[in-house]
Design an enzyme around this catalytic site. Structure first.
Site, mmCIF file in Angstrom:
data_model
loop_
_atom_site.group_PDB
_atom_site.id
_atom_site.type_symbol
_atom_site.label_atom_id
_atom_site.label_comp_id
_atom_site.label_asym_id
_atom_site.label_seq_id
_atom_site.Cartn_x
_atom_site.Cartn_y
_atom_site.Cartn_z
ATOM 1 N N GLY A 99 0.662 -1.324 -0.055
ATOM 2 C CA GLY A 99 -0.043 -0.052 0.142
ATOM 3 C C GLY A 99 0.935 1.228 0.041
ATOM 4 N N LYS A 121 4.106 12.552 -2.093
ATOM 5 C CA LYS A 121 5.029 11.368 -1.693
ATOM 6 C C LYS A 121 5.871 12.103 -0.508
ATOM 7 C CE LYS A 121 8.640 8.209 -2.782
ATOM 8 N NZ LYS A 121 9.299 7.368 -3.769
ATOM 9 N N ASP A 133 8.100 5.780 8.609
ATOM 10 C CA ASP A 133 7.484 6.821 9.237
ATOM 11 C C ASP A 133 6.510 7.703 8.281
ATOM 12 O OD1 ASP A 133 9.625 8.071 7.569
ATOM 13 O OD2 ASP A 133 10.791 8.636 9.069
ATOM 14 N N ASP A 268 4.473 -4.029 -7.341
ATOM 15 C CA ASP A 268 3.779 -2.983 -6.695
ATOM 16 C C ASP A 268 4.462 -1.862 -7.223
ATOM 17 O OD1 ASP A 268 6.194 -3.814 -4.833
ATOM 18 O OD2 ASP A 268 5.697 -2.111 -3.993
ATOM 19 N N ASN A 269 5.326 -1.827 -8.037
ATOM 20 C CA ASN A 269 6.043 -0.683 -8.512
ATOM 21 C C ASN A 269 5.865 -0.574 -10.163
ATOM 22 O OD1 ASN A 269 6.815 0.565 -6.447
ATOM 23 N ND2 ASN A 269 8.989 -0.596 -6.832
#
Length: 521
Positions: A99, A121, A133, A268-269
């Site tokens: 995610g 981002k 984080d 996922d990329n």
């Protein structure tokens, strides 16, 4: 500063009902999240070219409203920021739920009949941040910002970047994963694309055996991004997979053409629209080396090396095919498409490489000529960009003399290694190449113009990005602007910028950020 908001994703797909921001498994397609406020945001750079495509003026980019929204400090009225849920295969292994761990989608908008999604981002934690984080640092953000726009002007399908802001906050990062973390300046990039949907959005639903949501997501994707495909039928889903396959291959051929290595081709990329997405430890081939990877994490296996990107694209498409199978329930048409990828790659790669050396007619020896060239380029360290750009200056009437390497000599990092055997091998190739050129109908000037339209003169070399980073970390953003302007016209001569048409300097050979890159950002 006005936007025509068109939030289709949040209106048409199932939302996570939990509104608190804590790490958790999410069964739905996305979670609502508010960006983290920053302490003292500063605009490092904004792209006036992309801004114009979004209906913004250069004056808009200088307003406080722009700074506050695109640093994460304010939310545009009547919008609901969110983070997407997806899974993925990382380095060949299923990683489960991933995610948007540090990306937050601000809103979708429409301008001149085009739909754009705008995403921050480095804007803070989300339910998908796992142990991280959710933040980003200036060095990686500069690399992402510049490369997104550089790739667009190179003609490579890509996500874009609208703005780059320093946050005024410090972020702890261990750049080399060696147990010595340090605080670095934080930053936020605004990324822009028609959609940020990835293969992993579909994979996670298949893995959870959630066919109903898988169908909703696939129908949504077809409706908005492949609207010529009929909705809701097996034939439509097959056509959808075929077009994603074609777009993915087109993107990868462009990567090979310009010498770009993504570095982290996890599923996922991989964009469902065939766009280059997620600029992490990417790199540009400087010395031509099919085995090179920019990613320190991948140095052992070299799974994502330059010469393997086409194969990894196919591997990832197999994972997407498996994810769509529940909607099709028939393997044969998917297998046929995947087999077709292999055939199409051979043809498209050959055509692309022929265009790089100025061959436009067909001859039996073209494949062997190109194979020999790729082998020769690795005999000694040879700069890819300089070699192909300067190759255009060979005239087809030219006689290959003892000074035949003069035209491309600037591409060789260690010319002293061009010993008798290597020089003779190159001479044999140039003799064959010159003979082949004589069968082309184009004049030298016409051929040179065509070659120079596919062989860039300027790319975002790793050391160039590092110079911009080091200056920016001292508060000097002028090199970010210089690189941005340079990369707007990568195929142009730009005589005033000739200093950037040069091999990687010796100081950058083993420098962190130039030859050694990690996923740390």
């Amino acid at each position: 500063m006005k936007f025509n908001i068109k939030d289709t994703f949040t209106k048409e797909l199932p939302a996570d009902p939990i509104l608190e921001n804590f790490r958790r498994p999410v069964k739905e397609c996305f979670s609502y999240v508010t960006p983290r406020k920053t302490s003292n945001p500063t605009l490092v750079h904004a792209s006036p070219v992309l801004a114009k495509e979004l209906g913004l003026t250069e004056a808009d980019l200088q307003t406080d409203d722009f700074l506050q929204i695109f640093s994460g400090n304010a939310v545009l009225p009547n919008t609901t920021p969110y983070a997407m849920c997806y899974g993925g295969h990382q380095f060949g292994n299923w990683a489960g739920q991933l995610g948007d761990g540090r990306a937050i989608n601000l809103f979708e908008m429409e301008y001149q009949n085009k739909i754009w999604a705008l995403q921050l981002k480095g804007a803070g934690e989300t339910p998908y941040s796992r142990n991280a984080d959710g933040l980003a640092v200036l060095r990686s953000s500069i690399r992402e910002y510049l490369c997104s726009e550089a790739m667009y002007h190179l003609g490579v399908p890509t996500t874009r970047a609208l703005s780059l802001c320093e946050t005024g906050d410090r972020v702890l990062r261990d750049i080399l994963y060696n147990g010595h973390p340090e605080y670095e300046p934080g930053a936020v990039v605004c990324r822009v694309a028609p959609s940020f949907l990835r293969f992993g959005n579909f994979e996670i639903l298949m893995a959870r055996d959630d066919k109903a949501t898988l169908k909703k997501l696939t129908d949504y994707t077809i409706k908005h991004f492949y609207p010529h495909i009929a909705l809701g039928s097996k034939e439509g889903y097959i056509q959808f997979f075929k077009e994603v396959t074609d777009k993915t291959l087109e993107m990868l051929i462009h990567w090979q053409r310009v010498g770009f290595v993504h570095g982290v081709m996890n599923t996922d990329n991989m964009s469902i629209l065939g766009l280059t997405i997620d600029y992490g430890p990417y790199g540009w081939l400087e010395g031509y080396d099919e085995g090179w990877t920019p990613n320190t994490t991948d140095r052992g296996e070299k799974r994502y090396r330059y010469g393997n990107q086409i194969n990894i694209g196919l591997w990832n498409l197999y994972r997407l095919a498996s994810s769509l199978f529940p909607l099709i329930e028939e393997a044969a048409p998917l297998e046929a498409i995947l087999e077709g990828y292999k055939d199409a790659y051979q043809k498209q790669y050959l055509a692309m490489m022929k265009s790089k050396i100025g061959l436009y007619s067909d001859a039996e020896e073209d494949s062997s000529l190109l194979n020999a060239l790729e082998e020769n380029l690795q005999l000694t360290e040879t700069d890819m960009t300089i070699f192909f750009r300067n190759l255009s200056y060979i005239d087809k009437e030219e006689t290959i003399s003892d000074k035949f390497l003069d035209i491309v000599k600037d591409a060789f990092y260690l010319p002293q290694e061009l010993n008798g055997g290597i020089t003779e091998t190159w001479k044999e190739w140039f003799i064959a190449y010159a003979a082949r050129l004589q069968r082309e109908d184009l004049s030298n000037d016409e051929r040179r113009k065509k070659m120079n339209s596919v062989n860039p003169k300027y790319v975002l070399r790793n050391y160039m990005g590092q110079l911009a980073i080091e200056a920016a970390e001292k508060g000097d953003y002028s090199l970010v602007e210089e690189m941005y302007q340079l990369l707007l016209d990568p195929y142009g001569e730009q005589k005033e910028a000739e200093k950037w048409f040069a091999k990687r300097p010796d100081w950058a050979r083993n420098k962190v950020g130039c030859s050694i890159l990690s996923c740390s950002s």
